[in-house]
Design a protein around this motif. Structure first.
Motif, PDB file in Angstrom:
ATOM      1  N   ASP A  39       7.524 -30.289  -2.206  1.00  0.00           N
ATOM      2  CA  ASP A  39       7.622 -28.409  -2.682  1.00  0.00           C
ATOM      3  C   ASP A  39       7.604 -27.247  -1.195  1.00  0.00           C
ATOM      4  OD1 ASP A  39       8.852 -26.416  -4.467  1.00  0.00           O
ATOM      5  OD2 ASP A  39       7.083 -26.023  -5.458  1.00  0.00           O
ATOM      6  N   ILE A  40       9.227 -26.729  -0.821  1.00  0.00           N
ATOM      7  CA  ILE A  40       8.821 -26.471   0.036  1.00  0.00           C
ATOM      8  C   ILE A  40       7.924 -24.572  -0.153  1.00  0.00           C
ATOM      9  CG2 ILE A  40      10.356 -27.041   1.606  1.00  0.00           C
ATOM     10  CD1 ILE A  40      12.555 -25.025   0.618  1.00  0.00           C
ATOM     11  N   ARG A  41       8.727 -24.165  -1.743  1.00  0.00           N
ATOM     12  CA  ARG A  41       8.319 -23.274  -1.873  1.00  0.00           C
ATOM     13  C   ARG A  41       6.867 -22.725  -1.840  1.00  0.00           C
ATOM     14  NH1 ARG A  41      10.259 -23.512  -7.733  1.00  0.00           N
ATOM     15  NH2 ARG A  41      10.047 -24.937  -7.284  1.00  0.00           N
ATOM     16  N   THR A  42       5.661 -23.875  -1.795  1.00  0.00           N
ATOM     17  CA  THR A  42       4.784 -23.157  -1.606  1.00  0.00           C
ATOM     18  C   THR A  42       4.058 -22.809  -0.273  1.00  0.00           C
ATOM     19  OG1 THR A  42       4.148 -25.994  -1.456  1.00  0.00           O
ATOM     20  CG2 THR A  42       3.838 -25.088  -3.745  1.00  0.00           C
ATOM     21  N   ARG A  43       4.473 -23.325   0.970  1.00  0.00           N
ATOM     22  CA  ARG A  43       4.828 -23.533   2.340  1.00  0.00           C
ATOM     23  C   ARG A  43       5.087 -22.284   2.990  1.00  0.00           C
ATOM     24  NH1 ARG A  43       7.557 -27.802   5.216  1.00  0.00           N
ATOM     25  NH2 ARG A  43       8.986 -27.836   4.100  1.00  0.00           N
ATOM     26  N   ARG A  44       5.777 -21.321   2.541  1.00  0.00           N
ATOM     27  CA  ARG A  44       6.512 -19.744   2.567  1.00  0.00           C
ATOM     28  C   ARG A  44       5.108 -18.937   2.394  1.00  0.00           C
ATOM     29  NH1 ARG A  44      11.922 -19.493  -1.109  1.00  0.00           N
ATOM     30  NH2 ARG A  44      13.084 -21.579   0.730  1.00  0.00           N
ATOM     31  N   HIS A  45       5.252 -18.032   2.863  1.00  0.00           N
ATOM     32  CA  HIS A  45       4.298 -16.774   3.352  1.00  0.00           C
ATOM     33  C   HIS A  45       5.175 -15.550   3.394  1.00  0.00           C
ATOM     34  CE1 HIS A  45       3.831 -19.012   6.795  1.00  0.00           C
ATOM     35  NE2 HIS A  45       3.257 -17.568   7.656  1.00  0.00           N
ATOM     36  N   GLU A  46       4.440 -14.173   3.301  1.00  0.00           N
ATOM     37  CA  GLU A  46       4.865 -12.926   4.281  1.00  0.00           C
ATOM     38  C   GLU A  46       4.638 -13.152   5.271  1.00  0.00           C
ATOM     39  OE1 GLU A  46       7.125 -10.738   2.710  1.00  0.00           O
ATOM     40  OE2 GLU A  46       6.731 -12.245   0.906  1.00  0.00           O
ATOM     41  N   VAL A  47       5.133 -12.152   6.559  1.00  0.00           N
ATOM     42  CA  VAL A  47       4.434 -11.913   7.780  1.00  0.00           C
ATOM     43  C   VAL A  47       4.533 -10.780   7.594  1.00  0.00           C
ATOM     44  CG1 VAL A  47       5.402 -12.468  10.224  1.00  0.00           C
ATOM     45  CG2 VAL A  47       5.362 -14.404   8.448  1.00  0.00           C
ATOM     46  N   ASP A  48       3.356 -10.254   8.524  1.00  0.00           N
ATOM     47  CA  ASP A  48       3.420  -8.381   8.898  1.00  0.00           C
ATOM     48  C   ASP A  48       4.572  -8.887  10.063  1.00  0.00           C
ATOM     49  OD1 ASP A  48       1.768  -8.011   6.381  1.00  0.00           O
ATOM     50  OD2 ASP A  48      -0.201  -7.828   8.289  1.00  0.00           O
ATOM     51  N   GLN A  49       5.414  -7.218  10.031  1.00  0.00           N
ATOM     52  CA  GLN A  49       6.600  -7.324  10.991  1.00  0.00           C
ATOM     53  C   GLN A  49       6.855  -5.941  11.599  1.00  0.00           C
ATOM     54  OE1 GLN A  49      10.183  -9.536   9.970  1.00  0.00           O
ATOM     55  NE2 GLN A  49      10.692  -8.202   9.465  1.00  0.00           N
ATOM     56  N   ASP A  50       6.967  -5.490  12.255  1.00  0.00           N
ATOM     57  CA  ASP A  50       7.412  -3.716  12.161  1.00  0.00           C
ATOM     58  C   ASP A  50       9.269  -3.812  11.645  1.00  0.00           C
ATOM     59  OD1 ASP A  50       4.957  -3.822  14.140  1.00  0.00           O
ATOM     60  OD2 ASP A  50       6.430  -4.238  16.335  1.00  0.00           O
ATOM     61  N   THR A  51       8.406  -2.367  11.561  1.00  0.00           N
ATOM     62  CA  THR A  51       9.638  -1.254  10.772  1.00  0.00           C
ATOM     63  C   THR A  51      10.658  -1.531  11.822  1.00  0.00           C
ATOM     64  OG1 THR A  51       8.202  -0.206   9.245  1.00  0.00           O
ATOM     65  CG2 THR A  51      10.908  -0.186   9.379  1.00  0.00           C
ATOM     66  N   LEU A  52      12.122  -2.052  11.363  1.00  0.00           N
ATOM     67  CA  LEU A  52      13.650  -1.477  11.855  1.00  0.00           C
ATOM     68  C   LEU A  52      13.289  -0.053  12.317  1.00  0.00           C
ATOM     69  CD1 LEU A  52      15.269  -4.566  10.554  1.00  0.00           C
ATOM     70  CD2 LEU A  52      14.613  -4.692  12.452  1.00  0.00           C
ATOM     71  N   PRO A  53      14.447  -0.498  13.474  1.00  0.00           N
ATOM     72  CA  PRO A  53      14.765   1.433  13.603  1.00  0.00           C
ATOM     73  C   PRO A  53      14.940   2.032  12.343  1.00  0.00           C
ATOM     74  CG  PRO A  53      14.378   0.158  15.825  1.00  0.00           C
ATOM     75  CD  PRO A  53      14.598  -0.585  14.665  1.00  0.00           C
ATOM     76  N   GLY A  54      15.255   3.063  11.908  1.00  0.00           N
ATOM     77  CA  GLY A  54      16.328   3.945  11.259  1.00  0.00           C
ATOM     78  C   GLY A  54      15.736   3.476   9.746  1.00  0.00           C
ATOM     79  N   MET A  55      15.301   2.315   9.775  1.00  0.00           N
ATOM     80  CA  MET A  55      14.258   1.872   7.958  1.00  0.00           C
ATOM     81  C   MET A  55      13.035   2.690   7.425  1.00  0.00           C
ATOM     82  SD  MET A  55      16.835   0.696   7.090  1.00  0.00           S
ATOM     83  CE  MET A  55      16.465  -0.391   5.822  1.00  0.00           C
ATOM     84  N   ASP A  56      12.588   3.978   8.991  1.00  0.00           N
ATOM     85  CA  ASP A  56      10.908   4.162   9.044  1.00  0.00           C
ATOM     86  C   ASP A  56      10.977   5.115   7.012  1.00  0.00           C
ATOM     87  OD1 ASP A  56       8.584   4.932   8.716  1.00  0.00           O
ATOM     88  OD2 ASP A  56       8.870   5.479  10.647  1.00  0.00           O
ATOM     89  N   PRO A  57      10.364   4.879   6.468  1.00  0.00           N
ATOM     90  CA  PRO A  57      10.605   5.585   5.156  1.00  0.00           C
ATOM     91  C   PRO A  57      10.008   7.153   5.472  1.00  0.00           C
ATOM     92  CG  PRO A  57       8.898   3.911   4.777  1.00  0.00           C
ATOM     93  CD  PRO A  57       9.410   3.560   6.645  1.00  0.00           C
ATOM     94  N   SER A  58       8.862   7.285   6.109  1.00  0.00           N
ATOM     95  CA  SER A  58       8.536   8.582   6.313  1.00  0.00           C
ATOM     96  C   SER A  58       8.879   9.693   7.051  1.00  0.00           C
ATOM     97  CB  SER A  58       6.445   8.047   7.042  1.00  0.00           C
ATOM     98  OG  SER A  58       7.105   7.554   8.444  1.00  0.00           O
ATOM     99  N   ALA A  59      10.103   9.162   8.053  1.00  0.00           N
ATOM    100  CA  ALA A  59      10.806   9.844   8.731  1.00  0.00           C
ATOM    101  C   ALA A  59      11.888   9.905   8.333  1.00  0.00           C
ATOM    102  CB  ALA A  59      11.821   9.107  10.604  1.00  0.00           C
ATOM    103  N   THR A  60      12.027  11.488   7.421  1.00  0.00           N
ATOM    104  CA  THR A  60      13.423  11.745   6.471  1.00  0.00           C
ATOM    105  C   THR A  60      14.425  12.162   7.541  1.00  0.00           C
ATOM    106  OG1 THR A  60      12.397  13.819   6.493  1.00  0.00           O
ATOM    107  CG2 THR A  60      12.527  11.800   5.010  1.00  0.00           C
ATOM    108  N   GLY A  61      15.851  12.054   7.050  1.00  0.00           N
ATOM    109  CA  GLY A  61      16.253  12.813   9.023  1.00  0.00           C
ATOM    110  C   GLY A  61      17.213  13.929   7.630  1.00  0.00           C
TER     111      GLY A  61
END
Length: 80
Positions: free
Chosen positions: A58-80
């Motif tokens: 069952d490949i679903r058991t091997r999936r896990h979340e990975v921490d990664q950097d936020t993509l440029p322009g997708m930062d929710p704290s920077a409102t523009g």
């Protein structure tokens, strides 16, 4: 499974005499007698068939979340 050739021809047995015992068919791996129609058709008992054809992992058991950097322009704290 309907298109697969039979390992042992079950239906082509000659007509048996009344009171005659049916032909014994043994497992190709362990040699124990086979009783079920599917087992007789494949030539393997259920235990030996499971050894040769294990279920897919069952490949679903091997999936896990990975921490990664936020993509440029997708930062929710920077409102523009």
């Amino acid at each position: 499974m309907g298109d697969e050739p039979l390992a042992i021809p079950i239906d082509s047995a000659p007509e048996a005499e009344p009171g005659a015992r049916p032909r014994r068919i043994a497992c190709r791996l362990c040699g124990r007698p086979l009783t079920g129609a599917d087992s007789r058709r494949t030539g393997l008992g259920p235990t030996c068939d499971a050894k040769l054809h294990p279920p897919a992992p069952d490949i679903r058991t091997r999936r896990h979340e990975v921490d990664q950097d936020t993509l440029p322009g997708m930062d929710p704290s920077a409102t523009g």
